[in-house]
Design an enzyme around this catalytic site. Structure first.
Site, PDB file in Angstrom:
ATOM      1  N   ILE A  63       0.882  -1.162   0.000  1.00  0.00           N
ATOM      2  CA  ILE A  63       0.000   0.000   0.000  1.00  0.00           C
ATOM      3  C   ILE A  63       0.922   1.215   0.000  1.00  0.00           C
ATOM      4  O   ILE A  63       1.889   1.263   0.771  1.00  0.00           O
ATOM      5  CB  ILE A  63      -0.947  -0.011   1.234  1.00  0.00           C
ATOM      6  CG1 ILE A  63      -1.844   1.240   1.241  1.00  0.00           C
ATOM      7  CG2 ILE A  63      -0.182  -0.149   2.537  1.00  0.00           C
ATOM      8  CD1 ILE A  63      -2.896   1.223   2.356  1.00  0.00           C
ATOM      9  N   SER A  64       0.674   2.166  -0.857  1.00  0.00           N
ATOM     10  CA  SER A  64       1.556   3.325  -0.988  1.00  0.00           C
ATOM     11  C   SER A  64       1.610   4.128   0.304  1.00  0.00           C
ATOM     12  O   SER A  64       0.654   4.157   1.095  1.00  0.00           O
ATOM     13  CB  SER A  64       1.080   4.245  -2.117  1.00  0.00           C
ATOM     14  OG  SER A  64       1.230   3.624  -3.372  1.00  0.00           O
ATOM     15  N   ALA A  65       2.736   4.795   0.509  1.00  0.00           N
ATOM     16  CA  ALA A  65       2.873   5.699   1.648  1.00  0.00           C
ATOM     17  C   ALA A  65       1.824   6.807   1.539  1.00  0.00           C
ATOM     18  O   ALA A  65       1.501   7.255   0.434  1.00  0.00           O
ATOM     19  CB  ALA A  65       4.266   6.294   1.689  1.00  0.00           C
TER      20      ALA A  65
END
Length: 227
Positions: A63-65
Protein backbone atom coordinates in the site's frame (compact mmCIF):
# COMPACT_ATOMS: atom_id res chain seq x y z
CA UNK A 1 -5.47 0.15 19.42
CA UNK A 2 -8.85 1.87 19.81
CA UNK A 3 -10.77 3.75 17.10
CA UNK A 4 -10.12 7.02 18.96
CA UNK A 5 -6.39 6.39 18.64
CA UNK A 6 -6.66 5.77 14.89
CA UNK A 7 -8.74 8.93 14.47
CA UNK A 8 -6.15 10.97 16.35
CA UNK A 9 -3.23 9.47 14.40
CA UNK A 10 -5.04 10.04 11.10
CA UNK A 11 -5.61 13.70 11.96
CA UNK A 12 -1.98 14.15 13.01
CA UNK A 13 -0.75 12.57 9.75
CA UNK A 14 -2.99 14.78 7.62
CA UNK A 15 -1.87 17.89 9.51
CA UNK A 16 1.76 16.91 8.87
CA UNK A 17 1.11 16.41 5.14
CA UNK A 18 -0.57 19.83 5.02
CA UNK A 19 2.39 21.46 6.77
CA UNK A 20 4.74 19.81 4.26
CA UNK A 21 2.74 21.28 1.37
CA UNK A 22 1.68 17.87 0.03
CA UNK A 23 -2.00 18.26 0.85
CA UNK A 24 -3.52 21.47 -0.45
CA UNK A 25 -7.10 21.06 -1.67
CA UNK A 26 -9.99 20.85 0.76
CA UNK A 27 -11.56 17.85 -0.99
CA UNK A 28 -8.40 15.70 -0.75
CA UNK A 29 -7.80 16.76 2.85
CA UNK A 30 -11.37 15.80 3.79
CA UNK A 31 -11.05 12.42 2.03
CA UNK A 32 -7.79 11.55 3.79
CA UNK A 33 -9.30 12.59 7.12
CA UNK A 34 -12.30 10.34 6.55
CA UNK A 35 -10.99 7.14 4.91
CA UNK A 36 -9.62 4.75 7.58
CA UNK A 37 -6.23 3.54 6.27
CA UNK A 38 -6.09 0.96 9.07
CA UNK A 39 -8.93 -0.91 7.35
CA UNK A 40 -6.83 -1.34 4.18
CA UNK A 41 -3.71 -2.95 5.64
CA UNK A 42 -3.24 -6.52 6.92
CA UNK A 43 -4.20 -6.83 10.60
CA UNK A 44 -0.62 -7.34 11.75
CA UNK A 45 0.32 -3.91 10.35
CA UNK A 46 -2.69 -1.93 11.64
CA UNK A 47 -0.66 -0.22 14.35
CA UNK A 48 1.60 1.19 11.59
CA UNK A 49 -1.28 2.47 9.46
CA UNK A 50 -0.47 6.13 10.07
CA UNK A 51 3.27 5.90 9.70
CA UNK A 52 4.13 7.71 6.47
CA UNK A 53 5.55 4.64 4.80
CA UNK A 54 4.49 1.89 2.36
CA UNK A 55 3.32 -1.32 4.04
CA UNK A 56 3.30 -4.91 2.69
CA UNK A 57 -0.08 -6.26 1.57
CA UNK A 58 1.17 -9.59 0.23
CA UNK A 59 2.15 -11.00 -3.19
CA UNK A 60 5.16 -8.67 -3.38
CA UNK A 61 2.91 -5.58 -3.37
CA UNK A 62 2.50 -2.64 -0.98
CA UNK A 63 0.00 0.00 0.00
CA UNK A 64 1.56 3.32 -0.99
CA UNK A 65 2.87 5.70 1.65
CA UNK A 66 0.28 8.34 2.62
CA UNK A 67 2.42 11.15 1.20
CA UNK A 68 2.42 9.44 -2.22
CA UNK A 69 -1.35 8.95 -2.08
CA UNK A 70 -1.66 12.66 -1.28
CA UNK A 71 0.65 13.68 -4.15
CA UNK A 72 -1.09 11.46 -6.72
CA UNK A 73 -4.61 12.42 -5.65
CA UNK A 74 -3.78 16.13 -5.73
CA UNK A 75 -2.26 15.68 -9.21
CA UNK A 76 -5.27 13.68 -10.42
CA UNK A 77 -7.73 16.31 -9.15
CA UNK A 78 -10.84 14.10 -9.20
CA UNK A 79 -14.15 15.95 -9.03
CA UNK A 80 -17.60 15.04 -7.73
CA UNK A 81 -19.40 12.98 -10.37
CA UNK A 82 -16.22 11.91 -12.21
CA UNK A 83 -15.78 8.51 -13.81
CA UNK A 84 -12.32 7.31 -12.76
CA UNK A 85 -10.22 4.36 -13.88
CA UNK A 86 -7.56 3.12 -11.45
CA UNK A 87 -4.84 0.69 -12.53
CA UNK A 88 -3.47 -1.28 -9.60
CA UNK A 89 -6.13 -1.76 -6.90
CA UNK A 90 -3.78 -3.15 -4.26
CA UNK A 91 -5.65 -3.06 -0.95
CA UNK A 92 -8.26 -0.59 -2.23
CA UNK A 93 -7.12 2.44 -0.21
CA UNK A 94 -6.41 4.79 -3.12
CA UNK A 95 -9.72 3.77 -4.73
CA UNK A 96 -11.53 4.61 -1.48
CA UNK A 97 -9.91 8.05 -1.31
CA UNK A 98 -11.05 8.79 -4.87
CA UNK A 99 -14.50 7.31 -4.23
CA UNK A 100 -14.92 9.62 -1.24
CA UNK A 101 -14.25 12.59 -3.53
CA UNK A 102 -16.34 11.59 -6.58
CA UNK A 103 -19.31 10.74 -4.36
CA UNK A 104 -22.43 8.79 -5.25
CA UNK A 105 -22.73 10.62 -8.58
CA UNK A 106 -19.33 9.30 -9.71
CA UNK A 107 -17.70 5.90 -9.84
CA UNK A 108 -14.27 4.24 -9.75
CA UNK A 109 -13.36 1.22 -11.87
CA UNK A 110 -10.19 -0.38 -10.50
CA UNK A 111 -8.15 -3.13 -12.18
CA UNK A 112 -5.93 -5.55 -10.26
CA UNK A 113 -3.97 -8.35 -11.96
CA UNK A 114 -3.61 -10.46 -8.77
CA UNK A 115 -6.93 -12.13 -7.94
CA UNK A 116 -6.16 -12.57 -4.24
CA UNK A 117 -5.45 -8.85 -3.87
CA UNK A 118 -8.63 -7.99 -5.77
CA UNK A 119 -10.56 -10.13 -3.28
CA UNK A 120 -8.75 -8.44 -0.36
CA UNK A 121 -9.60 -5.01 -1.76
CA UNK A 122 -13.27 -5.90 -2.27
CA UNK A 123 -13.57 -7.01 1.37
CA UNK A 124 -11.92 -3.80 2.59
CA UNK A 125 -14.18 -1.69 0.39
CA UNK A 126 -17.28 -3.59 1.56
CA UNK A 127 -16.32 -3.18 5.22
CA UNK A 128 -15.86 0.59 4.77
CA UNK A 129 -18.98 0.97 2.56
CA UNK A 130 -17.09 2.26 -0.50
CA UNK A 131 -17.89 -0.80 -2.60
CA UNK A 132 -21.02 0.91 -3.94
CA UNK A 133 -18.77 3.47 -5.64
CA UNK A 134 -15.94 1.11 -6.68
CA UNK A 135 -15.94 -1.81 -9.13
CA UNK A 136 -12.89 -4.07 -8.83
CA UNK A 137 -11.89 -6.01 -11.95
CA UNK A 138 -9.23 -8.71 -12.31
CA UNK A 139 -7.25 -8.19 -15.51
CA UNK A 140 -4.41 -6.58 -17.42
CA UNK A 141 -4.46 -2.97 -16.30
CA UNK A 142 -2.21 -1.83 -19.15
CA UNK A 143 -5.18 -2.46 -21.48
CA UNK A 144 -7.56 -0.38 -19.39
CA UNK A 145 -11.25 -1.25 -19.17
CA UNK A 146 -13.10 -0.42 -22.38
CA UNK A 147 -16.69 -1.23 -21.24
CA UNK A 148 -16.89 1.84 -18.97
CA UNK A 149 -14.86 4.26 -21.13
CA UNK A 150 -14.44 7.16 -21.61
CA UNK A 151 -13.08 8.24 -18.23
CA UNK A 152 -12.66 11.72 -16.79
CA UNK A 153 -9.58 10.67 -14.82
CA UNK A 154 -7.15 7.73 -14.94
CA UNK A 155 -4.63 6.95 -12.19
CA UNK A 156 -1.93 4.29 -12.50
CA UNK A 157 -0.20 3.09 -9.33
CA UNK A 158 2.51 1.09 -11.14
CA UNK A 159 5.38 2.19 -13.36
CA UNK A 160 5.18 1.91 -17.16
CA UNK A 161 7.75 2.48 -19.95
CA UNK A 162 5.31 5.06 -21.38
CA UNK A 163 1.63 5.90 -21.13
CA UNK A 164 -0.17 2.81 -22.51
CA UNK A 165 -2.06 3.70 -25.69
CA UNK A 166 -5.30 2.00 -24.55
CA UNK A 167 -5.39 4.33 -21.55
CA UNK A 168 -5.03 7.39 -23.76
CA UNK A 169 -7.78 6.03 -26.03
CA UNK A 170 -10.10 5.49 -23.05
CA UNK A 171 -9.54 8.97 -21.57
CA UNK A 172 -12.09 11.64 -22.35
CA UNK A 173 -10.79 14.68 -24.28
CA UNK A 174 -9.95 17.19 -21.56
CA UNK A 175 -9.42 14.33 -19.10
CA UNK A 176 -6.30 13.73 -17.04
CA UNK A 177 -4.04 10.74 -16.40
CA UNK A 178 -1.46 10.42 -13.62
CA UNK A 179 1.15 7.69 -14.08
CA UNK A 180 4.77 6.91 -13.10
CA UNK A 181 6.81 6.60 -16.32
CA UNK A 182 10.39 5.46 -16.78
CA UNK A 183 12.67 2.45 -16.82
CA UNK A 184 13.19 -0.16 -14.14
CA UNK A 185 15.45 2.13 -12.10
CA UNK A 186 14.35 5.71 -12.77
CA UNK A 187 10.75 6.92 -12.95
CA UNK A 188 9.00 10.25 -12.87
CA UNK A 189 5.40 11.05 -12.16
CA UNK A 190 3.69 12.20 -15.36
CA UNK A 191 0.49 14.26 -15.32
CA UNK A 192 -0.99 14.30 -18.81
CA UNK A 193 -4.08 16.03 -20.20
CA UNK A 194 -5.76 14.69 -23.35
CA UNK A 195 -5.99 17.60 -25.78
CA UNK A 196 -7.20 15.72 -28.88
CA UNK A 197 -8.06 12.21 -30.01
CA UNK A 198 -4.45 11.04 -30.21
CA UNK A 199 -2.47 13.64 -28.30
CA UNK A 200 -1.75 14.38 -24.65
CA UNK A 201 0.05 17.33 -23.08
CA UNK A 202 2.51 16.15 -20.43
CA UNK A 203 3.72 17.76 -17.24
CA UNK A 204 6.41 16.16 -15.11
CA UNK A 205 6.24 15.74 -11.36
CA UNK A 206 8.50 14.20 -8.75
CA UNK A 207 10.94 11.29 -9.21
CA UNK A 208 9.41 8.11 -7.79
CA UNK A 209 9.77 4.35 -7.49
CA UNK A 210 6.78 2.08 -8.12
CA UNK A 211 6.33 -1.62 -8.77
CA UNK A 212 6.16 -2.37 -12.51
CA UNK A 213 2.98 -2.33 -14.55
CA UNK A 214 2.93 -5.88 -15.89
CA UNK A 215 0.94 -6.38 -19.06
CA UNK A 216 0.70 -6.13 -22.82
CA UNK A 217 1.37 -2.38 -22.81
CA UNK A 218 3.62 -2.36 -19.75
CA UNK A 219 6.62 -4.47 -18.75
CA UNK A 220 6.92 -8.15 -19.51
CA UNK A 221 6.32 -10.65 -16.69
CA UNK A 222 9.93 -11.84 -17.02
CA UNK A 223 11.17 -8.31 -16.25
CA UNK A 224 9.28 -8.06 -12.98
CA UNK A 225 12.07 -9.49 -10.87
CA UNK A 226 14.55 -6.95 -12.23
CA UNK A 227 12.92 -4.07 -10.37
Amino acid sequence: MFMEDFNRLRKELVERLISEGLLRSEKVIKAMLKVPREEFVPKKYRSYAYHDTPLPIGYGQTISAPHMVAIMTEALDPRPGDKVLEIGTGSGYQAAIIAEIVGDEGHVWSIERIKELADFARENLKRTSYIRRVTVIVGDGSKGYEPAAPYDRIIVTAAAPDIPKPLIDQLRIGGRIVIPVGDRYNQRLVIATKVSKDRVKREYGIPCIFVPLIGEYGFRESEEGDF
